[in-house]
Write a protein that holds these residues in place. Structure first.
Motif, mmCIF file in Angstrom:
data_model
loop_
_atom_site.group_PDB
_atom_site.id
_atom_site.type_symbol
_atom_site.label_atom_id
_atom_site.label_comp_id
_atom_site.label_asym_id
_atom_site.label_seq_id
_atom_site.Cartn_x
_atom_site.Cartn_y
_atom_site.Cartn_z
ATOM 1 N N ALA A 59 0.821 -1.215 0.000
ATOM 2 C CA ALA A 59 0.000 0.000 0.000
ATOM 3 C C ALA A 59 0.853 1.263 0.000
ATOM 4 O O ALA A 59 0.493 2.281 -0.604
ATOM 5 N N MET A 60 1.995 1.219 0.667
ATOM 6 C CA MET A 60 2.851 2.403 0.762
ATOM 7 C C MET A 60 3.602 2.692 -0.534
ATOM 8 O O MET A 60 4.207 3.761 -0.678
ATOM 9 N N ALA A 61 3.548 1.779 -1.491
ATOM 10 C CA ALA A 61 4.192 2.027 -2.786
ATOM 11 C C ALA A 61 3.578 3.233 -3.492
ATOM 12 O O ALA A 61 4.220 3.861 -4.338
ATOM 13 N N ALA A 62 2.332 3.567 -3.146
ATOM 14 C CA ALA A 62 1.679 4.741 -3.744
ATOM 15 C C ALA A 62 2.390 6.031 -3.370
ATOM 16 O O ALA A 62 2.231 7.051 -4.042
ATOM 17 N N TYR A 63 3.177 5.985 -2.283
ATOM 18 C CA TYR A 63 3.890 7.171 -1.805
ATOM 19 C C TYR A 63 5.382 7.094 -2.082
ATOM 20 O O TYR A 63 6.182 7.768 -1.443
ATOM 21 N N ALA A 64 5.773 6.278 -3.057
ATOM 22 C CA ALA A 64 7.186 6.168 -3.429
ATOM 23 C C ALA A 64 7.719 7.556 -3.772
ATOM 24 O O ALA A 64 7.048 8.334 -4.457
ATOM 25 N N PRO A 65 8.910 7.903 -3.283
ATOM 26 C CA PRO A 65 9.434 9.258 -3.495
ATOM 27 C C PRO A 65 9.397 9.738 -4.935
ATOM 28 O O PRO A 65 9.015 10.881 -5.197
ATOM 29 N N GLU A 66 9.785 8.874 -5.885
ATOM 30 C CA GLU A 66 9.820 9.334 -7.276
ATOM 31 C C GLU A 66 8.423 9.736 -7.760
ATOM 32 O O GLU A 66 8.276 10.676 -8.549
ATOM 33 N N LYS A 67 7.389 9.046 -7.273
ATOM 34 C CA LYS A 67 6.021 9.394 -7.661
ATOM 35 C C LYS A 67 5.607 10.741 -7.056
ATOM 36 O O LYS A 67 5.012 11.582 -7.733
ATOM 37 N N ILE A 68 5.914 10.928 -5.768
ATOM 38 C CA ILE A 68 5.529 12.164 -5.076
ATOM 39 C C ILE A 68 6.289 13.357 -5.655
ATOM 40 O O ILE A 68 5.708 14.413 -5.938
ATOM 41 N N TRP A 69 7.594 13.210 -5.856
ATOM 42 C CA TRP A 69 8.382 14.332 -6.376
ATOM 43 C C TRP A 69 8.009 14.655 -7.822
ATOM 44 O O TRP A 69 8.034 15.825 -8.222
ATOM 45 N N ASP A 70 7.637 13.639 -8.591
ATOM 46 C CA ASP A 70 7.152 13.900 -9.948
ATOM 47 C C ASP A 70 5.889 14.756 -9.905
ATOM 48 O O ASP A 70 5.723 15.701 -10.701
ATOM 49 N N GLN A 71 4.999 14.450 -8.979
ATOM 50 C CA GLN A 71 3.765 15.230 -8.846
ATOM 51 C C GLN A 71 4.075 16.674 -8.484
ATOM 52 O O GLN A 71 3.479 17.610 -9.035
ATOM 53 N N TRP A 72 5.015 16.859 -7.553
ATOM 54 C CA TRP A 72 5.387 18.219 -7.142
ATOM 55 C C TRP A 72 6.038 18.993 -8.288
ATOM 56 O O TRP A 72 5.734 20.163 -8.530
ATOM 57 N N GLU A 73 6.935 18.330 -8.988
ATOM 58 C CA GLU A 73 7.645 19.006 -10.071
ATOM 59 C C GLU A 73 6.670 19.428 -11.170
ATOM 60 O O GLU A 73 6.739 20.562 -11.677
ATOM 61 N N LYS A 74 5.750 18.562 -11.534
ATOM 62 C CA LYS A 74 4.761 18.890 -12.558
ATOM 63 C C LYS A 74 3.867 20.034 -12.109
ATOM 64 O O LYS A 74 3.521 20.919 -12.893
ATOM 65 N N LEU A 75 3.477 20.024 -10.817
ATOM 66 C CA LEU A 75 2.627 21.091 -10.287
ATOM 67 C C LEU A 75 3.354 22.426 -10.340
ATOM 68 O O LEU A 75 2.797 23.448 -10.789
ATOM 69 N N MET A 76 4.616 22.468 -9.901
ATOM 70 C CA MET A 76 5.364 23.720 -9.891
ATOM 71 C C MET A 76 5.579 24.246 -11.303
ATOM 72 O O MET A 76 5.470 25.461 -11.546
ATOM 73 N N GLU A 77 5.892 23.366 -12.231
ATOM 74 C CA GLU A 77 6.088 23.782 -13.620
ATOM 75 C C GLU A 77 4.798 24.368 -14.193
ATOM 76 O O GLU A 77 4.824 25.375 -14.910
ATOM 77 N N LYS A 78 3.670 23.770 -13.860
ATOM 78 C CA LYS A 78 2.381 24.257 -14.344
ATOM 79 C C LYS A 78 2.044 25.617 -13.742
ATOM 80 O O LYS A 78 1.615 26.534 -14.457
ATOM 81 N N VAL A 79 2.277 25.772 -12.439
ATOM 82 C CA VAL A 79 1.923 27.004 -11.738
ATOM 83 C C VAL A 79 2.848 28.157 -12.138
ATOM 84 O O VAL A 79 2.430 29.309 -12.240
ATOM 85 N N ALA A 80 4.107 27.838 -12.386
ATOM 86 C CA ALA A 80 5.099 28.879 -12.677
ATOM 87 C C ALA A 80 4.942 29.488 -14.073
ATOM 88 O O ALA A 80 5.479 30.554 -14.355
ATOM 89 N N LYS A 81 4.194 28.824 -14.946
ATOM 90 C CA LYS A 81 4.040 29.322 -16.318
ATOM 91 C C LYS A 81 3.233 30.618 -16.349
ATOM 92 O O LYS A 81 2.283 30.775 -15.595
#
Length: 391
Positions: A369-391
């Motif tokens: 169940a904790m695989a859903a919170y794997a760091p690469e998945k969480i950081w990918d979500q953050w990076e995509k969000l910041m790139e979208k917001v910063a535009k």
């Protein structure tokens, strides 16, 4: 991107979850090639508890550009303490007033120096200073590290407008988005959980052992983490399970409560069966030796320690009423959620302590169940969000 992390709290030698998340966020974004700066607010100077990349630029709001220090005035401390008797909101309002009148100039100064493309704010107080007081037009993502319902009851009223002014408000659990929407329908929200290590080992729950362990990890606080409830529950089971013991891992909070925990151990004849182990920089090693993770918290914003325990493959026991925790644990599959109180906690522990096959089954499910919170998945979500917001 030029990313500014605005965590307007202490960072020096702080081993808490907020400091841990801050350092992990900074390190990961630097590793991904971004330019990262951190604004924090600490009367102490020195090293952070958690290691950070040497490329991280850190600026303490309580140190002026001329190197003079800003301390919280004694008279304001007295006012704050007096207002605590009235409630949390009035006391927090004193903090907000201090920040607006003592730290705002430094906020403006560092914004001009750093010139970030995006700001990630770690609390509404920081967002208020940035958006309402400094009136920055740089997009701000406001993080939530707990149930945002608290914003509307115990946070200063002047901080609330910063949520709708934010480009987006991040929450840790899906149910928390609605808690904001119920009060601020126009606020933009998104769910991104905390990054949880994916360990390449698991606790060996199937092994034959002379001694089995229930583990608790968290600051030893009476009204929040409540490890005394675990000791009281274990006391009811100790005679039935003579080959079990309890370990409490975490920093001491208040001396009287620490003494209370020691008294519970001695008065319930748990000496040699229950141990207060203190802090450790190697939590995974402690988790690896355990068989059950017990987490009797009253409230949580996420439950990092719990999630790490589950990621090691430990079945968990906690209270159904605890926010976030009741979404991390799937009752009957990855552990047990029980009603409040010592007796229900003891009953839930009893189910696991008496059934090794069940512990193995639930431990495997918890790790998956904790695989859903794997760091690469969480950081990918953050990076995509910041790139979208910063535009």
């Amino acid at each position: 991107m030029k990313i500014l992390l605005a965590n307007f709290t202490k960072m020096v030698n702080d081993s808490g979850g907020l400091a841990k998340v801050t350092c992990a966020f900074a390190n990961e974004m630097i590793a991904r090639g971004h330019n990262v700066s951190l604004l924090y607010s600490d009367e102490k100077e020195g090293e952070f508890f958690y290691a950070t990349d040497n490329k991280l630029r850190c600026y303490n709001l309580k140190v002026n550009p001329d190197k003079s220090k800003i301390n919280f005035p004694l008279y304001l401390k007295a006012v704050r303490e007096a207002l605590r008797a009235v409630g949390k909101r009035p006391a927090r309002t004193v903090n907000s007033w201090f920040e607006e009148h003592y730290l705002l100039d430094n906020v403006k100064y560092y914004l001009n120096i750093i010139k970030p493309d995006i700001i990630v704010s770690y609390q509404p107080a920081a967002s208020k200073l940035l958006l309402c007081d400094a009136k920055t037009d740089i997009p701000v993502i406001t993080m939530s590290h707990g149930d945002p319902e608290d914003y509307f009851h115990i946070y200063p009223v002047k901080e609330i407008p910063s949520l709708t002014k934010s480009a987006v408000c991040q929450v840790l659990m899906p149910s928390f988005e609605q808690h904001i929407k119920n009060h601020l329908p126009d606020a933009k929200t998104i769910t991104i959980g905390n990054a949880i290590p994916q360990f390449d080992f698991s606790a060996d729950l199937a092994a034959e052992k002379e001694c089995f362990k229930i583990i608790f990890v968290g600051r030893l606080t009476k009204n929040h983490k409540r490890p005394h409830l675990l000791l009281q529950a274990f006391a009811k089971l100790a005679d039935k399970y003579p080959d079990w013991e309890v370990e409490l891992w975490g920093a001491k909070d208040r001396a009287p409560y620490y003494k209370e925990l020691e008294m519970l151990i001695s008065s319930n004849n748990l000496t040699g069966r229950a141990f207060i182990k203190g802090s450790t920089n190697d939590v995974p090693s402690a988790l690896k030796q355990a068989d059950i993770f017990a987490f009797p918290s009253a409230y949580e914003g996420f439950g990092m320690a719990l999630a790490e325990g589950m990621s090691v493959g430990l079945p968990a026991v906690a209270y159904q009423s605890c926010p976030a925790v009741n979404e991390l644990i799937e009752d009957g599959k990855t552990g047990f959620l029980c009603a409040d109180g010592v007796e229900p906690l003891a009953q839930a522990l009893d189910k696991l302590m008496g059934d090794q096959d069940l512990r193995v089954q639930m431990g495997k499910a918890a790790k998956k169940a904790m695989a859903a919170y794997a760091p690469e998945k969480i950081w990918d979500q953050w990076e995509k969000l910041m790139e979208k917001v910063a535009k």
